[in-house]
Design a protein around this motif. Sequence first.
Motif, PDB file in Angstrom:
ATOM      1  N   TYR A  84       0.821  -1.214   0.000  1.00  6.35           N
ATOM      2  CA  TYR A  84       0.000   0.000   0.000  1.00  6.35           C
ATOM      3  C   TYR A  84       0.857   1.266   0.000  1.00  6.35           C
ATOM      4  CZ  TYR A  84      -3.928  -3.066   1.294  1.00  6.35           C
ATOM      5  OH  TYR A  84      -4.874  -4.045   1.328  1.00  6.35           O
ATOM      6  N   LEU A  85       1.942   1.251   0.748  1.00  7.05           N
ATOM      7  CA  LEU A  85       2.809   2.426   0.784  1.00  7.05           C
ATOM      8  C   LEU A  85       3.465   2.676  -0.565  1.00  7.05           C
ATOM      9  CD1 LEU A  85       4.439   1.969   4.294  1.00  7.05           C
ATOM     10  CD2 LEU A  85       2.811   3.746   3.608  1.00  7.05           C
ATOM     11  N   LYS A  86       3.799   1.611  -1.247  1.00  3.33           N
ATOM     12  CA  LYS A  86       4.365   1.762  -2.583  1.00  3.33           C
ATOM     13  C   LYS A  86       3.333   2.375  -3.526  1.00  3.33           C
ATOM     14  CE  LYS A  86       6.794  -0.771  -6.183  1.00  3.33           C
ATOM     15  NZ  LYS A  86       7.313  -2.051  -6.640  1.00  3.33           N
ATOM     16  N   ALA A  87       2.105   1.899  -3.443  1.00  2.00           N
ATOM     17  CA  ALA A  87       1.034   2.430  -4.294  1.00  2.00           C
ATOM     18  C   ALA A  87       0.719   3.882  -3.953  1.00  2.00           C
ATOM     19  CB  ALA A  87      -0.224   1.574  -4.139  1.00  2.00           C
ATOM     20  N   ALA A  88       0.927   4.254  -2.695  1.00  2.00           N
ATOM     21  CA  ALA A  88       0.627   5.615  -2.247  1.00  2.00           C
ATOM     22  C   ALA A  88       1.777   6.582  -2.486  1.00  2.00           C
ATOM     23  CB  ALA A  88       0.280   5.588  -0.757  1.00  2.00           C
ATOM     24  N   HIS A  89       2.888   6.093  -3.043  1.00  4.20           N
ATOM     25  CA  HIS A  89       4.077   6.929  -3.257  1.00  4.20           C
ATOM     26  C   HIS A  89       4.446   7.650  -1.957  1.00  4.20           C
ATOM     27  CE1 HIS A  89       3.687   6.106  -7.504  1.00  4.20           C
ATOM     28  NE2 HIS A  89       2.439   6.512  -7.456  1.00  4.20           N
ATOM     29  N   ALA A  90       4.548   6.871  -0.902  1.00  5.25           N
ATOM     30  CA  ALA A  90       4.765   7.409   0.438  1.00  5.25           C
ATOM     31  C   ALA A  90       6.177   7.939   0.618  1.00  5.25           C
ATOM     32  CB  ALA A  90       4.488   6.330   1.472  1.00  5.25           C
ATOM     33  N   ASP A  91       6.269   9.058   1.319  1.00  2.00           N
ATOM     34  CA  ASP A  91       7.578   9.579   1.692  1.00  2.00           C
ATOM     35  C   ASP A  91       7.994   8.955   3.036  1.00  2.00           C
ATOM     36  OD1 ASP A  91       5.966  10.829   3.536  1.00  2.00           O
ATOM     37  OD2 ASP A  91       6.352  12.856   2.828  1.00  2.00           O
ATOM     38  N   LYS A  92       9.169   9.311   3.505  1.00  2.00           N
ATOM     39  CA  LYS A  92       9.724   8.694   4.713  1.00  2.00           C
ATOM     40  C   LYS A  92       8.818   8.915   5.927  1.00  2.00           C
ATOM     41  CE  LYS A  92      13.942   8.370   7.435  1.00  2.00           C
ATOM     42  NZ  LYS A  92      15.327   8.799   7.574  1.00  2.00           N
ATOM     43  N   ALA A 139      -3.670  -2.638   7.641  1.00  2.00           N
ATOM     44  CA  ALA A 139      -2.646  -1.928   6.870  1.00  2.00           C
ATOM     45  C   ALA A 139      -3.255  -0.719   6.164  1.00  2.00           C
ATOM     46  CB  ALA A 139      -1.996  -2.865   5.861  1.00  2.00           C
ATOM     47  N   ALA A 140      -4.423  -0.900   5.578  1.00  2.00           N
ATOM     48  CA  ALA A 140      -5.085   0.214   4.878  1.00  2.00           C
ATOM     49  C   ALA A 140      -5.443   1.335   5.854  1.00  2.00           C
ATOM     50  CB  ALA A 140      -6.339  -0.289   4.160  1.00  2.00           C
ATOM     51  N   ALA A 141      -5.922   0.972   7.035  1.00  2.00           N
ATOM     52  CA  ALA A 141      -6.256   1.982   8.036  1.00  2.00           C
ATOM     53  C   ALA A 141      -5.016   2.742   8.487  1.00  2.00           C
ATOM     54  CB  ALA A 141      -6.942   1.315   9.230  1.00  2.00           C
ATOM     55  N   SER A 142      -3.903   2.044   8.606  1.00  2.00           N
ATOM     56  CA  SER A 142      -2.649   2.696   9.006  1.00  2.00           C
ATOM     57  C   SER A 142      -2.200   3.716   7.968  1.00  2.00           C
ATOM     58  CB  SER A 142      -1.558   1.646   9.211  1.00  2.00           C
ATOM     59  OG  SER A 142      -1.907   0.767  10.239  1.00  2.00           O
ATOM     60  N   VAL A 143      -2.314   3.354   6.700  1.00  2.00           N
ATOM     61  CA  VAL A 143      -1.939   4.278   5.628  1.00  2.00           C
ATOM     62  C   VAL A 143      -2.900   5.462   5.602  1.00  2.00           C
ATOM     63  CG1 VAL A 143      -1.673   4.542   3.127  1.00  2.00           C
ATOM     64  CG2 VAL A 143      -0.813   2.493   4.263  1.00  2.00           C
ATOM     65  N   LEU A 144      -4.178   5.195   5.779  1.00  2.00           N
ATOM     66  CA  LEU A 144      -5.172   6.272   5.792  1.00  2.00           C
ATOM     67  C   LEU A 144      -4.863   7.279   6.903  1.00  2.00           C
ATOM     68  CD1 LEU A 144      -7.947   7.489   4.920  1.00  2.00           C
ATOM     69  CD2 LEU A 144      -8.957   6.011   6.651  1.00  2.00           C
ATOM     70  N   LEU A 145      -4.593   6.788   8.095  1.00  2.77           N
ATOM     71  CA  LEU A 145      -4.262   7.684   9.205  1.00  2.77           C
ATOM     72  C   LEU A 145      -3.000   8.490   8.922  1.00  2.77           C
ATOM     73  CD1 LEU A 145      -5.007   5.392  12.281  1.00  2.77           C
ATOM     74  CD2 LEU A 145      -6.227   7.473  11.622  1.00  2.77           C
ATOM     75  N   ALA A 146      -1.990   7.822   8.394  1.00  2.00           N
ATOM     76  CA  ALA A 146      -0.740   8.519   8.081  1.00  2.00           C
ATOM     77  C   ALA A 146      -0.970   9.591   7.020  1.00  2.00           C
ATOM     78  CB  ALA A 146       0.317   7.528   7.620  1.00  2.00           C
ATOM     79  N   ARG A 147      -1.769   9.289   6.013  1.00  2.00           N
ATOM     80  CA  ARG A 147      -2.053  10.277   4.967  1.00  2.00           C
ATOM     81  C   ARG A 147      -2.740  11.508   5.555  1.00  2.00           C
ATOM     82  NH1 ARG A 147      -1.546   8.625  -0.370  1.00  2.00           N
ATOM     83  NH2 ARG A 147      -3.037  10.195  -1.048  1.00  2.00           N
ATOM     84  N   ARG A 148      -3.662  11.277   6.468  1.00  2.00           N
ATOM     85  CA  ARG A 148      -4.365  12.404   7.093  1.00  2.00           C
ATOM     86  C   ARG A 148      -3.425  13.234   7.959  1.00  2.00           C
ATOM     87  NH1 ARG A 148     -10.507  10.537   8.515  1.00  2.00           N
ATOM     88  NH2 ARG A 148     -11.135  10.254   6.355  1.00  2.00           N
ATOM     89  N   VAL A 149      -2.544  12.570   8.693  1.00  2.00           N
ATOM     90  CA  VAL A 149      -1.607  13.288   9.569  1.00  2.00           C
ATOM     91  C   VAL A 149      -0.662  14.179   8.762  1.00  2.00           C
ATOM     92  CG1 VAL A 149       0.343  12.995  11.139  1.00  2.00           C
ATOM     93  CG2 VAL A 149      -1.724  11.646  11.461  1.00  2.00           C
ATOM     94  N   VAL A 150      -0.177  13.700   7.623  1.00  2.00           N
ATOM     95  CA  VAL A 150       0.753  14.499   6.826  1.00  2.00           C
ATOM     96  C   VAL A 150       0.045  15.472   5.892  1.00  2.00           C
ATOM     97  CG1 VAL A 150       2.592  12.768   6.928  1.00  2.00           C
ATOM     98  CG2 VAL A 150       1.011  12.757   4.982  1.00  2.00           C
ATOM     99  N   GLY A 151      -1.287  15.457   5.912  1.00  2.00           N
ATOM    100  CA  GLY A 151      -2.052  16.437   5.146  1.00  2.00           C
ATOM    101  C   GLY A 151      -2.375  16.038   3.722  1.00  2.00           C
ATOM    102  N   ARG A 152      -2.220  14.781   3.399  1.00  2.00           N
ATOM    103  CA  ARG A 152      -2.608  14.315   2.064  1.00  2.00           C
ATOM    104  C   ARG A 152      -4.089  13.955   2.069  1.00  2.00           C
ATOM    105  NH1 ARG A 152       1.743  10.112  -0.403  1.00  2.00           N
ATOM    106  NH2 ARG A 152       3.334  11.595  -0.999  1.00  2.00           N
ATOM    107  N   ASN A 153      -4.666  13.879   0.861  1.00  2.00           N
ATOM    108  CA  ASN A 153      -6.059  13.449   0.781  1.00  2.00           C
ATOM    109  C   ASN A 153      -6.165  12.023   1.291  1.00  2.00           C
ATOM    110  OD1 ASN A 153      -4.768  12.247  -1.378  1.00  2.00           O
ATOM    111  ND2 ASN A 153      -6.451  12.555  -2.804  1.00  2.00           N
ATOM    112  N   SER A 154      -7.337  11.636   1.750  1.00  2.00           N
ATOM    113  CA  SER A 154      -7.518  10.348   2.407  1.00  2.00           C
ATOM    114  C   SER A 154      -7.056   9.178   1.549  1.00  2.00           C
ATOM    115  CB  SER A 154      -8.978  10.163   2.790  1.00  2.00           C
ATOM    116  OG  SER A 154      -9.346  11.155   3.722  1.00  2.00           O
ATOM    117  N   TRP A 155      -7.469   9.130   0.317  1.00  2.00           N
ATOM    118  CA  TRP A 155      -7.100   8.017  -0.568  1.00  2.00           C
ATOM    119  C   TRP A 155      -7.368   8.461  -1.990  1.00  2.00           C
ATOM    120  CZ3 TRP A 155      -4.781   4.250   2.069  1.00  2.00           C
ATOM    121  CH2 TRP A 155      -4.412   3.104   1.383  1.00  2.00           C
ATOM    122  N   SER A 156      -6.556   7.987  -2.904  1.00  2.00           N
ATOM    123  CA  SER A 156      -6.779   8.371  -4.294  1.00  2.00           C
ATOM    124  C   SER A 156      -6.967   7.143  -5.150  1.00  2.00           C
ATOM    125  CB  SER A 156      -5.592   9.177  -4.810  1.00  2.00           C
ATOM    126  OG  SER A 156      -4.396   8.458  -4.683  1.00  2.00           O
TER     127      SER A 156
END
Length: 97
Positions: free
Chosen positions: A44-52, A80-97
């Motif tokens: 999921y992190l790879k698909a989300a192009h996640a930064d560090k 795992a999906a919930a963890s990515v969703l929370l992280a995206r919200r914390v860093v200010g990204r949209n919830s999911w694309s």
Amino acid sequence: LRGPVYICDSAYTKTEILNMEETVLKALKYQITIPSAHAFLVRYLKAAHADKKMVQLSCYFLDGTLQSYNLLRYLPSELAAASVLLARRVVGRNSWS
């Protein structure tokens, strides 16, 4: 091994089942695994192009799920999906694309 012998309606003996299991494991070179939440998280992190920062937050959130017995009812992929969703919200990204 009474269960597998019973399921096979005694078509195979305990020894035959164990020998076949060994054959399959050798063919796979013992490279077997279960789908863990961490394996889903990496994908999921790879698909989300996640930064560090997002990777670290996601791992932190996912690790936190290991401390709660109540979360065992959720699939590893959902945690795992919930963890990515929370992280995206914390860093200010949209919830999911």
